[in-house]
Design an enzyme around this catalytic site. Structure first.
Site, mmCIF file in Angstrom:
data_model
loop_
_atom_site.group_PDB
_atom_site.id
_atom_site.type_symbol
_atom_site.label_atom_id
_atom_site.label_comp_id
_atom_site.label_asym_id
_atom_site.label_seq_id
_atom_site.Cartn_x
_atom_site.Cartn_y
_atom_site.Cartn_z
ATOM 1 N N ARG A 1 57.481 35.728 55.724
ATOM 2 C CA ARG A 1 58.286 36.864 56.193
ATOM 3 C C ARG A 1 58.743 36.596 57.625
ATOM 4 O O ARG A 1 58.095 35.865 58.368
ATOM 5 C CB ARG A 1 57.467 38.151 56.150
ATOM 6 C CG ARG A 1 56.884 38.494 54.786
ATOM 7 C CD ARG A 1 56.005 39.742 54.878
ATOM 8 N NE ARG A 1 55.450 40.132 53.582
ATOM 9 C CZ ARG A 1 54.271 39.736 53.132
ATOM 10 N NH1 ARG A 1 53.529 38.936 53.883
ATOM 11 N NH2 ARG A 1 53.837 40.130 51.950
ATOM 12 N N LYS B 1 50.304 40.669 55.979
ATOM 13 C CA LYS B 1 49.988 42.091 56.032
ATOM 14 C C LYS B 1 48.490 42.300 55.840
ATOM 15 O O LYS B 1 47.841 41.611 55.068
ATOM 16 C CB LYS B 1 50.766 42.830 54.934
ATOM 17 C CG LYS B 1 52.276 42.827 55.129
ATOM 18 C CD LYS B 1 52.976 43.604 54.032
ATOM 19 C CE LYS B 1 54.474 43.650 54.253
ATOM 20 N NZ LYS B 1 55.183 44.399 53.188
ATOM 21 N N HIS C 1 64.994 37.391 54.436
ATOM 22 C CA HIS C 1 64.318 37.742 53.190
ATOM 23 C C HIS C 1 64.961 37.046 51.993
ATOM 24 O O HIS C 1 64.284 36.776 50.987
ATOM 25 C CB HIS C 1 64.326 39.254 52.987
ATOM 26 C CG HIS C 1 63.074 39.767 52.334
ATOM 27 N ND1 HIS C 1 61.826 39.690 52.934
ATOM 28 C CD2 HIS C 1 62.864 40.339 51.115
ATOM 29 C CE1 HIS C 1 60.912 40.198 52.113
ATOM 30 N NE2 HIS C 1 61.513 40.587 51.019
ATOM 31 N N ARG D 1 63.274 33.870 51.654
ATOM 32 C CA ARG D 1 61.957 34.105 51.033
ATOM 33 C C ARG D 1 62.127 34.221 49.519
ATOM 34 O O ARG D 1 61.348 33.655 48.744
ATOM 35 C CB ARG D 1 61.336 35.372 51.620
ATOM 36 C CG ARG D 1 59.973 35.765 51.046
ATOM 37 C CD ARG D 1 59.399 36.898 51.904
ATOM 38 N NE ARG D 1 58.324 37.631 51.264
ATOM 39 C CZ ARG D 1 57.043 37.280 51.297
ATOM 40 N NH1 ARG D 1 56.684 36.163 51.900
ATOM 41 N NH2 ARG D 1 56.119 38.029 50.726
ATOM 42 N N HIS E 1 51.486 38.318 48.481
ATOM 43 C CA HIS E 1 51.615 39.591 47.771
ATOM 44 C C HIS E 1 50.238 40.116 47.383
ATOM 45 O O HIS E 1 49.402 39.368 46.876
ATOM 46 C CB HIS E 1 52.445 39.419 46.489
ATOM 47 C CG HIS E 1 53.917 39.300 46.746
ATOM 48 N ND1 HIS E 1 54.791 38.764 45.837
ATOM 49 C CD2 HIS E 1 54.661 39.664 47.818
ATOM 50 C CE1 HIS E 1 56.018 38.793 46.339
ATOM 51 N NE2 HIS E 1 55.966 39.339 47.535
ATOM 52 N N TYR F 1 60.115 37.617 40.151
ATOM 53 C CA TYR F 1 60.719 36.289 40.257
ATOM 54 C C TYR F 1 60.576 35.469 38.978
ATOM 55 O O TYR F 1 61.134 34.389 38.864
ATOM 56 C CB TYR F 1 60.079 35.504 41.415
ATOM 57 C CG TYR F 1 60.258 36.149 42.752
ATOM 58 C CD1 TYR F 1 61.481 36.101 43.411
ATOM 59 C CD2 TYR F 1 59.205 36.819 43.369
ATOM 60 C CE1 TYR F 1 61.648 36.704 44.647
ATOM 61 C CE2 TYR F 1 59.360 37.419 44.611
ATOM 62 C CZ TYR F 1 60.587 37.358 45.250
ATOM 63 O OH TYR F 1 60.743 37.951 46.467
#
Length: 295
Positions: free
Chosen positions: A145, A169, A241, A244, A267, A276
């Site tokens: 990211r 994250k 993004h 990404r 994720h 995806y």
């Protein structure tokens, strides 16, 4: 019935019973070539699924076809499937609700391999371009990211192991493989740009620094990506993004497992990664370099 036999039966019906022109029949044959590339595993009518039409749209979208072309090719295959049902050769295989616009809208935007190369080629010699090349290369070859990129520290760059440690994250660390080209680009940036920034450095632990020795903000990276996309004359709306998305789409469509890509993207839920998967998640990627192939 074998699928080739079924297709020939359909084309004969279209030519003799429906009176379609030879040009239209030839277009149908070309559409079937796309169909065969999308579904090499379909050998007989019994292998057909009601999900095929949606997957066919996704396949065509991934290969960069325009909406008008996708609609026409979908119409061919949909007519073929309807014919099989009418002839009692198959049942419940026509998805009447399949929508080209809806499916295409929900697919992540991504760049083709040619567009990636054009983007990188847009970075010429010069301090700013050395920095741009390193950033663009790292974004599309690692899938990180933009918030992760601007906060990368020197210690995250594991040269000997060819790994990048990313803090995502929830302050969770993950490791992403680095291609030789990405390693070269980062080393080149360190030598030609970062090491020449006047001391003292404000954010000395951060990998990418501006001329004032401070880390970049997210908007600076967004601007950089769009600037070089414009120079490369790429006719798409591009952001970090999108790079990404490109990373994830390329790996999935070349056989990488969803779990593997999930880990590299950081994720939390695998369902986020499964967008995806598109068509094919059955093959397993033996090595990370299968697609990138630096040679």
């Amino acid at each position: 019935m074998k699928i080739d036999e079924a297709k020939n039966k359909f084309l004969t019906f279209c030519q003799i019973e429906k009176g379609l022109t030879s040009i239209t029949i030839e277009d149908y044959r070309l559409d079937f070539l796309n169909y065969e590339k999308c579904f090499p595993e379909i050998k007989s009518v019994e292998d057909i699924s009601i999900d095929d039409l949606s997957n066919f749209v996704i396949f065509l979208s991934l290969n960069g076809l325009k909406t008008t072309s996708i609609r026409r090719k979908l119409s061919t295959i949909k007519s073929f499937y309807s014919f099989l049902e009418e002839e009692n050769l198959a049942s419940n295989i026509v998805d009447k609700d399949v929508s080209v616009q809806k499916i295409a809208k929900n697919l992540p935007k991504f760049l083709t391999k040619n567009e990636i190369q054009k983007l990188l080629n847009a970075t010429k010699k010069g301090d700013e371009d050395v920095f741009a090349y390193a950033v663009l290369n790292l974004l599309f070859s690692s899938g990180i990211r933009v918030s992760e990129l601007v906060n990368l520290k020197l210690k995250n760059f594991k040269i000997e192991e060819k790994l990048l440690m990313v803090t995502g994250k929830g302050i969770k660390d993950r490791y992403v493989p680095l291609r030789d080209e990405a390693i070269f680009a980062i080393n080149d940036y360190l030598k030609k740009v970062r090491n020449l920034i006047p001391r003292p450095l404000i954010d000395k632990e951060i990998l990418f620094l501006n001329k004032n020795g401070r880390k970049y903000n997210r908007n600076s990276i967004y601007y950089l990506v769009r600037k070089y996309a414009s120079i490369a004359n790429i006719q798409k709306e591009i952001s970090p993004h999108v790079l990404r998305h490109t990373f994830a789409t390329v790996l999935i469509n070349n056989g990488a497992s969803v779990r593997h890509v999930q880990e590299m993207l950081g994720h939390k839920n695998v369902s986020t990664t499964e967008i995806y998967t598109h068509v094919d998640t059955n093959r397993i990627l033996s090595t990370y370099d299968l697609y990138w192939d630096d040679n």
